[in-house]
Design a protein around this motif. Structure first.
Motif, PDB file in Angstrom:
ATOM      1  N   ILE A  31       0.836  -1.197   0.000  1.00  0.00           N
ATOM      2  CA  ILE A  31       0.000   0.000   0.000  1.00  0.00           C
ATOM      3  C   ILE A  31       0.875   1.252   0.000  1.00  0.00           C
ATOM      4  CG2 ILE A  31      -1.627   1.342   1.373  1.00  0.00           C
ATOM      5  CD1 ILE A  31      -2.949  -0.961   0.009  1.00  0.00           C
ATOM      6  N   ALA A  32       1.945   1.232   0.793  1.00  0.00           N
ATOM      7  CA  ALA A  32       2.839   2.393   0.865  1.00  0.00           C
ATOM      8  C   ALA A  32       3.454   2.692  -0.495  1.00  0.00           C
ATOM      9  CB  ALA A  32       3.939   2.127   1.898  1.00  0.00           C
ATOM     10  N   PHE A  33       3.918   1.659  -1.189  1.00  0.00           N
ATOM     11  CA  PHE A  33       4.527   1.861  -2.495  1.00  0.00           C
ATOM     12  C   PHE A  33       3.511   2.430  -3.494  1.00  0.00           C
ATOM     13  CE2 PHE A  33       7.479  -1.835  -1.311  1.00  0.00           C
ATOM     14  CZ  PHE A  33       8.426  -0.969  -0.794  1.00  0.00           C
ATOM     15  N   SER A  34       2.297   1.862  -3.491  1.00  0.00           N
ATOM     16  CA  SER A  34       1.271   2.315  -4.431  1.00  0.00           C
ATOM     17  C   SER A  34       0.882   3.765  -4.164  1.00  0.00           C
ATOM     18  CB  SER A  34       0.033   1.415  -4.331  1.00  0.00           C
ATOM     19  OG  SER A  34       0.345   0.087  -4.679  1.00  0.00           O
ATOM     20  N   LEU A  35       0.660   4.106  -2.892  1.00  0.00           N
ATOM     21  CA  LEU A  35       0.234   5.461  -2.560  1.00  0.00           C
ATOM     22  C   LEU A  35       1.358   6.473  -2.755  1.00  0.00           C
ATOM     23  CD1 LEU A  35      -1.981   4.802   0.587  1.00  0.00           C
ATOM     24  CD2 LEU A  35      -2.695   5.177  -1.776  1.00  0.00           C
ATOM     25  N   ARG A  36       2.596   6.045  -2.528  1.00  0.00           N
ATOM     26  CA  ARG A  36       3.719   6.959  -2.795  1.00  0.00           C
ATOM     27  C   ARG A  36       3.788   7.294  -4.273  1.00  0.00           C
ATOM     28  NH1 ARG A  36       8.812   8.525  -0.691  1.00  0.00           N
ATOM     29  NH2 ARG A  36      10.328   8.950  -2.328  1.00  0.00           N
ATOM     30  N   ALA A  37       3.633   6.274  -5.120  1.00  0.00           N
ATOM     31  CA  ALA A  37       3.661   6.501  -6.563  1.00  0.00           C
ATOM     32  C   ALA A  37       2.494   7.388  -6.985  1.00  0.00           C
ATOM     33  CB  ALA A  37       3.611   5.163  -7.299  1.00  0.00           C
ATOM     34  N   ALA A  38       1.307   7.151  -6.385  1.00  0.00           N
ATOM     35  CA  ALA A  38       0.143   7.953  -6.749  1.00  0.00           C
ATOM     36  C   ALA A  38       0.322   9.408  -6.301  1.00  0.00           C
ATOM     37  CB  ALA A  38      -1.112   7.360  -6.104  1.00  0.00           C
ATOM     38  N   ARG A  39       0.860   9.610  -5.090  1.00  0.00           N
ATOM     39  CA  ARG A  39       1.040  10.969  -4.576  1.00  0.00           C
ATOM     40  C   ARG A  39       2.062  11.743  -5.394  1.00  0.00           C
ATOM     41  NH1 ARG A  39       1.804  11.957   1.793  1.00  0.00           N
ATOM     42  NH2 ARG A  39      -0.434  11.464   1.667  1.00  0.00           N
ATOM     43  N   SER A  40       3.097  11.060  -5.870  1.00  0.00           N
ATOM     44  CA  SER A  40       4.121  11.732  -6.672  1.00  0.00           C
ATOM     45  C   SER A  40       3.752  11.802  -8.147  1.00  0.00           C
ATOM     46  CB  SER A  40       5.471  11.015  -6.508  1.00  0.00           C
ATOM     47  OG  SER A  40       5.370   9.686  -6.973  1.00  0.00           O
ATOM     48  N   GLY A  41       2.615  11.212  -8.520  1.00  0.00           N
ATOM     49  CA  GLY A  41       2.191  11.221  -9.918  1.00  0.00           C
ATOM     50  C   GLY A  41       3.145  10.473 -10.815  1.00  0.00           C
ATOM     51  N   SER A  42       3.713   9.361 -10.332  1.00  0.00           N
ATOM     52  CA  SER A  42       4.727   8.631 -11.094  1.00  0.00           C
ATOM     53  C   SER A  42       4.349   7.164 -11.239  1.00  0.00           C
ATOM     54  CB  SER A  42       6.090   8.758 -10.393  1.00  0.00           C
ATOM     55  OG  SER A  42       7.067   7.990 -11.056  1.00  0.00           O
ATOM     56  N   PRO A  43       3.559   6.831 -12.270  1.00  0.00           N
ATOM     57  CA  PRO A  43       3.293   5.415 -12.510  1.00  0.00           C
ATOM     58  C   PRO A  43       4.563   4.645 -12.853  1.00  0.00           C
ATOM     59  CG  PRO A  43       2.508   6.767 -14.338  1.00  0.00           C
ATOM     60  CD  PRO A  43       2.885   7.703 -13.245  1.00  0.00           C
ATOM     61  N   GLN A  44       5.581   5.366 -13.373  1.00  0.00           N
ATOM     62  CA  GLN A  44       6.848   4.708 -13.692  1.00  0.00           C
ATOM     63  C   GLN A  44       7.506   4.137 -12.435  1.00  0.00           C
ATOM     64  OE1 GLN A  44       6.046   7.826 -14.608  1.00  0.00           O
ATOM     65  NE2 GLN A  44       5.801   7.664 -16.825  1.00  0.00           N
ATOM     66  N   LEU A  45       7.356   4.845 -11.293  1.00  0.00           N
ATOM     67  CA  LEU A  45       7.926   4.351 -10.051  1.00  0.00           C
ATOM     68  C   LEU A  45       7.247   3.054  -9.630  1.00  0.00           C
ATOM     69  CD1 LEU A  45       9.622   4.554  -7.476  1.00  0.00           C
ATOM     70  CD2 LEU A  45       7.857   6.060  -6.512  1.00  0.00           C
ATOM     71  N   LEU A  46       5.917   3.018  -9.717  1.00  0.00           N
ATOM     72  CA  LEU A  46       5.197   1.803  -9.350  1.00  0.00           C
ATOM     73  C   LEU A  46       5.567   0.655 -10.277  1.00  0.00           C
ATOM     74  CD1 LEU A  46       3.178   0.490  -7.490  1.00  0.00           C
ATOM     75  CD2 LEU A  46       1.340   1.283  -8.994  1.00  0.00           C
ATOM     76  N   ALA A  47       5.697   0.959 -11.579  1.00  0.00           N
ATOM     77  CA  ALA A  47       6.097  -0.087 -12.532  1.00  0.00           C
ATOM     78  C   ALA A  47       7.490  -0.607 -12.206  1.00  0.00           C
ATOM     79  CB  ALA A  47       6.051   0.456 -13.957  1.00  0.00           C
ATOM     80  N   ALA A  48       8.403   0.301 -11.837  1.00  0.00           N
ATOM     81  CA  ALA A  48       9.765  -0.115 -11.494  1.00  0.00           C
ATOM     82  C   ALA A  48       9.776  -0.984 -10.247  1.00  0.00           C
ATOM     83  CB  ALA A  48      10.650   1.123 -11.295  1.00  0.00           C
ATOM     84  N   ILE A  49       8.949  -0.638  -9.261  1.00  0.00           N
ATOM     85  CA  ILE A  49       8.876  -1.437  -8.033  1.00  0.00           C
ATOM     86  C   ILE A  49       8.303  -2.822  -8.326  1.00  0.00           C
ATOM     87  CG2 ILE A  49       7.716  -1.635  -5.794  1.00  0.00           C
ATOM     88  CD1 ILE A  49       7.977   1.407  -5.543  1.00  0.00           C
ATOM     89  N   LEU A  50       7.248  -2.892  -9.150  1.00  0.00           N
ATOM     90  CA  LEU A  50       6.663  -4.185  -9.501  1.00  0.00           C
ATOM     91  C   LEU A  50       7.674  -5.061 -10.237  1.00  0.00           C
ATOM     92  CD1 LEU A  50       3.075  -3.090 -10.603  1.00  0.00           C
ATOM     93  CD2 LEU A  50       3.717  -4.294  -8.513  1.00  0.00           C
ATOM     94  N   LEU A  51       8.450  -4.451 -11.131  1.00  0.00           N
ATOM     95  CA  LEU A  51       9.490  -5.215 -11.835  1.00  0.00           C
ATOM     96  C   LEU A  51      10.582  -5.658 -10.864  1.00  0.00           C
ATOM     97  CD1 LEU A  51       9.884  -3.193 -15.161  1.00  0.00           C
ATOM     98  CD2 LEU A  51       9.001  -5.522 -14.907  1.00  0.00           C
ATOM     99  N   ALA A  52      10.947  -4.780  -9.932  1.00  0.00           N
ATOM    100  CA  ALA A  52      11.970  -5.129  -8.942  1.00  0.00           C
ATOM    101  C   ALA A  52      11.510  -6.285  -8.068  1.00  0.00           C
ATOM    102  CB  ALA A  52      12.311  -3.916  -8.082  1.00  0.00           C
ATOM    103  N   GLN A  53      10.217  -6.390  -7.831  1.00  0.00           N
ATOM    104  CA  GLN A  53       9.682  -7.509  -7.061  1.00  0.00           C
ATOM    105  C   GLN A  53       9.625  -8.789  -7.884  1.00  0.00           C
ATOM    106  OE1 GLN A  53       5.917  -5.778  -5.957  1.00  0.00           O
ATOM    107  NE2 GLN A  53       6.627  -5.190  -3.918  1.00  0.00           N
ATOM    108  N   SER A  54       9.313  -8.662  -9.169  1.00  0.00           N
ATOM    109  CA  SER A  54       9.014  -9.828  -9.994  1.00  0.00           C
ATOM    110  C   SER A  54      10.244 -10.471 -10.625  1.00  0.00           C
ATOM    111  CB  SER A  54       8.027  -9.438 -11.108  1.00  0.00           C
ATOM    112  OG  SER A  54       6.854  -8.884 -10.575  1.00  0.00           O
ATOM    113  N   VAL A  55      11.145  -9.666 -11.158  1.00  0.00           N
ATOM    114  CA  VAL A  55      12.272 -10.220 -11.920  1.00  0.00           C
ATOM    115  C   VAL A  55      13.164 -11.125 -11.068  1.00  0.00           C
ATOM    116  CG1 VAL A  55      14.358  -9.638 -13.222  1.00  0.00           C
ATOM    117  CG2 VAL A  55      12.230  -8.387 -13.646  1.00  0.00           C
TER     118      VAL A  55
END
Length: 395
Positions: A31-55
């Motif tokens: 939740i923290a990661f998602s809301l941080r990305a939303a507050r900063s207006g950076s979907p790229q950050l959320l995408a990078a975090i999801l990739l960092a978790q998945s790869v």
């Protein structure tokens, strides 16, 4: 009841309680990661975090299963949890996007290499795989409901740092639990030369486990639910005109249903496959109703409880099948293979759901429901065909 059985029951209870707290911490961090990305207006950050978790999970997860089954030492899992806790503390202190992405990737890599140990320990101390499968589904449901609620409230009050520290504390607590549960007791290892990183897949696809049709149902259902996870919020807040509060309440009801469905499945005797099929079909039907009728919150609220219960029964059936059908010395590789499949399906669902966008959210939600229902139908037909198939006579 023997003393050994009692000790196993206590260790299993302690281990499940530790996993609940740790998983809740992970959900709070998500939740923290998602809301941080939303507050900063950076979907790229959320995408990078999801990739960092998945790869790292995809690259190293199967090797983690081999390590846990063949070479595990008692102190590896507690040590890895300590490292993950320190990485989350680093994220909380520095709070830089690049540091967060790097630490998430490192955390995911460590978890991929040692994560299957927890499932192997659960299998070792479980004396009733049916009940244990239900308890594992309950852990997932409680952590999802509590993590989302606590994460949203805490983020609004204090930002991302306290949430990351909570997850760090959950890792450190689980490390203490791991020491208490394992001690210096040896974990059963596989000393044979058979199989390697791919052994888990063959065991999952074996007739006594999921079978090929059941494994397809598993993959399709995970993909469908991940597709809904992206499209659902756009449908509910867009065409269905729900408020954010209603969406939060709906997912809370889903979490409650997860707990109820998991506990129900843990008490249902007989084969687990019918629970798997019914759970997938019921979740798909809920998605289809939401997409086709776009009901208001009052009419749809019971659907989320029903869908969550189906989800809980599905998860409990998955755990029961793996715990029951796979030898203890191969548990880690099977759980690693299962997580690898789940991660691939989640990534695919997120990509497709993201590509559909908000403008095609209803179609994506309907597609998610149709896929889940279709997977259940295919499994039923395949099972009926297998029962009708005549046996070949020996020459």
């Amino acid at each position: 009841m023997s003393a050994g059985t009692t000790r196993d029951g206590i260790r299993l209870t302690v281990l499940l309680a530790g996993l609940l707290l740790s998983t809740c911490g992970d959900d709070i961090a998500a939740i923290a990661f998602s809301l941080r990305a939303a507050r900063s207006g950076s979907p790229q950050l959320l995408a990078a975090i999801l990739l960092a978790q998945s790869v790292p999970a995809l690259a190293l997860g199967l090797f983690g299963g081999v390590i846990a089954d063949r070479s595990l030492r008692w102190w590896w899992w507690p040590a890895s949890l300590l490292v993950q806790g320190l990485l989350f503390i680093t994220m909380a202190v520095l709070q830089r996007d690049a540091v967060i992405v790097l630490c998430v990737a490192l955390t995911s890599a460590v978890a991929a290499l040692t994560g299957p140990v927890a499932n192997k320990l659960i299998a070792r101390h479980s004396r009733n795989h049916q009940r244990t499968g239900g308890h594992l589904a309950t852990v997932n449901g409680l952590s999802q409901a509590a993590g989302a609620a606590l994460g949203g409230v805490a983020f609004g009050m204090n930002g991302v740092a306290p949430l990351l520290l909570v997850d760090a504390a959950s890792f450190l607590l689980l490390a203490v639990v791991a020491l208490a549960v394992t001690g210096r007791a040896p974990v059963p290892l596989d000393s044979s030369a058979r199989g390697g990183v791919l052994l888990g897949f063959s065991r999952l696809a074996a007739p006594g486990s999921f079978g090929v049709a059941g494994l397809l149902l598993l993959a399709w259902t995970v993909f469908a639910t991940s597709l809904e996870g992206v499209a659902g919020v756009f449908v509910l807040t867009g065409p269905a005109a729900w408020t954010s509060a209603h969406v939060g309440l709906a997912w809370g009801l889903w979490g409650v249903g997860l707990v109820a469905g998991g506990q129900f499945a843990g008490r249902v005797r007989g084969r687990a496959t019918p629970l798997l099929v019914a759970g997938a079909a019921c979740m798909g039907a809920v998605f289809l109703v939401l997409a086709c009728f776009l009901p208001g919150f009052g009419a749809a609220a019971p659907l989320f409880g029903i869908g969550g219960a189906a989800n809980g029964a599905f998860n409990a059936a998955v755990s029961r099948i793996i715990l029951t059908a796979v030898p203890l010395t191969e548990q880690a590789r099977c759980w690693a293979a299962y997580r690898w499949i789940v991660t691939c399906c989640l990534v695919a669902g997120y990509v497709v759901g993201g590509a559909a966008g908000a403008q095609h959210g209803v179609a994506a939600l309907a597609g998610a429901g149709g896929l889940a229902v279709l997977g259940a139908v295919v499994r039923v037909v395949a099972g009926a065909g297998g029962r009708r198939a005549p046996r070949k006579e020996l020459p």
